[in-house]
Design an enzyme around this catalytic site. Structure first.
Site, PDB file in Angstrom:
ATOM      1  N   SER A 273       0.828  -1.208   0.000  1.00 59.06           N
ATOM      2  CA  SER A 273       0.000   0.000   0.000  1.00 59.06           C
ATOM      3  C   SER A 273       0.861   1.256   0.000  1.00 59.06           C
ATOM      4  CB  SER A 273      -0.887   0.011   1.247  1.00 59.06           C
ATOM      5  OG  SER A 273      -1.491   1.275   1.421  1.00 59.06           O
TER       6      SER A 273
ATOM      7  N   TYR B 157      -1.806   5.748  -4.496  1.00 57.18           N
ATOM      8  CA  TYR B 157      -2.794   6.814  -4.331  1.00 57.18           C
ATOM      9  C   TYR B 157      -2.177   8.062  -4.930  1.00 57.18           C
ATOM     10  CZ  TYR B 157      -5.853   4.254  -1.104  1.00 57.18           C
ATOM     11  OH  TYR B 157      -6.736   3.361  -0.536  1.00 57.18           O
TER      12      TYR B 157
ATOM     13  N   THR C 289      -5.191   2.859  -7.624  1.00 55.73           N
ATOM     14  CA  THR C 289      -6.510   2.792  -6.988  1.00 55.73           C
ATOM     15  C   THR C 289      -7.370   3.946  -7.497  1.00 55.73           C
ATOM     16  OG1 THR C 289      -5.547   1.723  -5.076  1.00 55.73           O
ATOM     17  CG2 THR C 289      -7.708   2.749  -4.762  1.00 55.73           C
TER      18      THR C 289
ATOM     19  N   LYS D  52      -7.201  -0.493 -10.378  1.00 52.09           N
ATOM     20  CA  LYS D  52      -7.848  -1.191  -9.251  1.00 52.09           C
ATOM     21  C   LYS D  52      -9.103  -0.455  -8.812  1.00 52.09           C
ATOM     22  CE  LYS D  52      -6.933  -2.686  -4.469  1.00 52.09           C
ATOM     23  NZ  LYS D  52      -7.735  -1.796  -3.604  1.00 52.09           N
TER      24      LYS D  52
ATOM     25  N   HIS E   8     -12.971  -2.121  -3.051  1.00 54.79           N
ATOM     26  CA  HIS E   8     -12.145  -1.637  -1.944  1.00 54.79           C
ATOM     27  C   HIS E   8     -12.550  -2.329  -0.633  1.00 54.79           C
ATOM     28  CE1 HIS E   8      -9.323   1.950  -1.299  1.00 54.79           C
ATOM     29  NE2 HIS E   8      -9.365   1.375  -0.127  1.00 54.79           N
TER      30      HIS E   8
HETATM   31  C1  FNR Z   1      -7.808  -1.851   2.204  1.00 56.68           C
HETATM   32  N1  FNR Z   1      -7.779  -1.652   0.831  1.00 56.68           N
HETATM   33  C2  FNR Z   1      -6.873  -0.787   0.297  1.00 56.68           C
HETATM   34  N2  FNR Z   1      -6.829  -0.587  -1.040  1.00 56.68           N
HETATM   35  C3  FNR Z   1      -5.917   0.246  -1.595  1.00 56.68           C
HETATM   36  O1  FNR Z   1      -5.913   0.398  -2.809  1.00 56.68           O
HETATM   37  N3  FNR Z   1      -5.017   0.903  -0.807  1.00 56.68           N
HETATM   38  C4  FNR Z   1      -4.995   0.762   0.544  1.00 56.68           C
HETATM   39  O2  FNR Z   1      -4.170   1.350   1.226  1.00 56.68           O
HETATM   40  C5  FNR Z   1      -5.964  -0.091   1.130  1.00 56.68           C
HETATM   41  N4  FNR Z   1      -6.016  -0.249   2.481  1.00 56.68           N
HETATM   42  C6  FNR Z   1      -6.914  -1.137   3.034  1.00 56.68           C
HETATM   43  C7  FNR Z   1      -6.910  -1.330   4.400  1.00 56.68           C
HETATM   44  C8  FNR Z   1      -7.759  -2.270   4.964  1.00 56.68           C
HETATM   45  C9  FNR Z   1      -7.736  -2.503   6.443  1.00 56.68           C
HETATM   46  C10 FNR Z   1      -8.652  -3.002   4.133  1.00 56.68           C
HETATM   47  C11 FNR Z   1      -9.584  -4.034   4.716  1.00 56.68           C
HETATM   48  C12 FNR Z   1      -8.668  -2.782   2.788  1.00 56.68           C
HETATM   49  C13 FNR Z   1      -8.623  -2.480  -0.053  1.00 56.68           C
HETATM   50  C14 FNR Z   1      -7.911  -3.780  -0.390  1.00 56.68           C
HETATM   51  O3  FNR Z   1      -6.843  -3.538  -1.267  1.00 56.68           O
HETATM   52  C15 FNR Z   1      -8.853  -4.785  -1.077  1.00 56.68           C
HETATM   53  O4  FNR Z   1      -9.508  -4.157  -2.150  1.00 56.68           O
HETATM   54  C16 FNR Z   1      -9.871  -5.396  -0.118  1.00 56.68           C
HETATM   55  O5  FNR Z   1      -9.354  -5.531   1.169  1.00 56.68           O
HETATM   56  C17 FNR Z   1     -10.341  -6.752  -0.619  1.00 56.68           C
HETATM   57  O6  FNR Z   1     -11.373  -7.244   0.149  1.00 56.68           O
HETATM   58  P1  FNR Z   1     -11.186  -8.283   1.382  1.00 56.68           P
HETATM   59  O7  FNR Z   1     -10.253  -9.385   0.928  1.00 56.68           O
HETATM   60  O8  FNR Z   1     -10.637  -7.497   2.523  1.00 56.68           O
HETATM   61  O9  FNR Z   1     -12.577  -8.751   1.620  1.00 56.68           O
END
Ligand code: FNR
Length: 370
Positions: free
Chosen positions: A107, A130, A156, A231, A255
């Site tokens: 991330s 980001y 993202t 994404k 997300h």
């Molecule tokens: C995320 N996700 C996410 N996506 C992204 O592009 N940058 C980020 O920094 C984050 N941070 C993040 C933190 C936490 C705690 C969660 C739960 C999710 C989204 C992540 O990449 C992904 O799309 C989802 O987590 C997928 O779903 P599941 O496997 O958590 O159900």
């Protein structure tokens, strides 16, 4: 608690171990959390049509993602601030991914820098981006990721503003003391101020570029030679534009249900995105994948691979690197078993006819689309 036998069990352990503010940040979805439940529920509307009496004594789960050979189509999604889960944070995740022979996506908001993660040793890693208002910050960071050996950018595109996560508002979520958004430390953007609501939502409102548009995908291509995965695509329309914009791939993602509530589950959006991409670029999926059967369903509906988010932070909180390794191993074993019991020996043998969905035959009995 006895032996852990599935990925979901780590969530309860993490809840016990973590401060409430941290657990809630990891677990929550946006607003009513309808999409959060739906991301899981939708998988139960897809059933198998297993084929029998096929020699499944050898199962090959290997695949190639953007030209990189990996051990299985199960990869790690970017989740922010992993040192809140465990002191080893992103280091542990990187090592576990590498040991499993799969890809980790780091991330932008990691609590370890791209250089620190690279220092853990070899491994195929993607960097999630980001886009900040200050494009010099973005350009510098992308260059650093490339130099540190990251192989692709996951851009993202679903976060021009942060979704409304009510527990973060109630908890006044802010990065715990001692931790920073390490990639931005030297750029003076590594800290998150306390706010009257979610500190992260305020940070996003202040720093993230809401003007981001398709032309910026071109801009990104002009500053890096890394391939770009878009994404956060949920429609066929956007899949077509992603192809036209030169994206190397698409990640169907909502997300983890943390942005716009009442979007469909990713597994239900997958097929239309696959159709929109017309086989020109690979389509991946994340959201609610907790079982090997979920992985198989995603592949049968056209995904080239999947990513997991929460299972990583919950297992990290529970057991550090060993927990993340175990999550990857359990999913791998379950997926291999699903392949064997469905009569598939390689990923290319998984077809649309190995599953039947509720939307194939809304009124009648499940039947094939032959
Ligand atoms: C995320 N996700 C996410 N996506 C992204 O592009 N940058 C980020 O920094 C984050 N941070 C993040 C933190 C936490 C705690 C969660 C739960 C999710 C989204 C992540 O990449 C992904 O799309 C989802 O987590 C997928 O779903 P599941 O496997 O958590 O159900």
């Amino acid at each position: 608690m006895g032996e852990i036998t599935n990925v979901t069990e780590y969530q309860a352990i993490a809840k016990e171990k973590l401060p409430k503010m941290v657990y809630d940040y990891y677990a929550s979805g946006a607003e009513d959390q309808w999409t959060l439940a739906e991301n899981r529920n939708a998988f139960s509307r897809i059933l198998f049509r297993p084929r029998i009496l096929i020699d499944v004594s050898k199962i090959d789960m290997t695949t190639t993602v953007l030209g990189f050979k990996i051990s299985m189509p199960i990869m790690i999604a970017p989740t922010a601030m992993q040192k809140m889960a465990h002191p080893d944070g992103e280091y542990a995740t990187a090592r576990a991914a590498s040991a499993a022979g799969t890809i980790m996506t780091l991330s932008s908001w990691a609590t370890s820098s791209v250089e620190e993660v690279a220092s853990t040793g070899p491994g195929i890693r993607f960097f999630q981006l980001y886009v900040y208002k200050d494009r010099n910050v973005v350009a510098q960071l992308v260059r650093r990721a490339e130099r540190a050996g990251f192989k692709a950018i996951a851009l993202t595109v679903d976060t021009p503003r942060l979704g409304r996560r009510e527990s973060d508002i109630k908890n006044r979520f802010v990065l715990p003391p001692g931790l920073t958004l390490k990639n931005f430390e030297g750029l003076d953007l590594g800290k998150m101020d306390e706010a009257n609501d979610s500190g992260l939502a305020s940070y996003v409102a202040g720093q993230i570029d809401r003007t981001l548009s398709w032309k910026d995908v071109k801009w990104l291509q002009s500053i890096t030679s890394m391939p770009i995965l878009v994404k956060g695509v949920l429609t066929a329309e956007d899949a077509r534009i992603a192809v036209q914009s030169g994206a190397a791939g698409i990640i169907v993602s909502n997300h983890g249900a943390r942005q716009l509530d009442y979007v469909p589950s990713t597994i239900m959006a997958l097929e239309e995105v696959v159709k929109g991409a017309q086989g020109r670029i690979p389509v991946f999926l994340d959201g609610g994948v907790r079982r090997g059967t979920d992985v198989f369903k995603a592949l049968a509906l056209g995904a080239a691979g999947i990513f997991i988010g929460r299972p990583v932070v919950f297992s990290l909180a529970s057991e550090g690197e060993a927990g993340v390794r175990k999550v990857l191993q359990m999913l791998r074993d379950e997926f291999e078993l699903t392949m064997a019991l469905s009569g598939c020996r390689s990923l290319s043998e998984i077809t649309r006819n190995h599953v039947v969905t509720e939307w194939d035959a809304p009124r009648g009995l499940p039947s094939a689309r032959l």
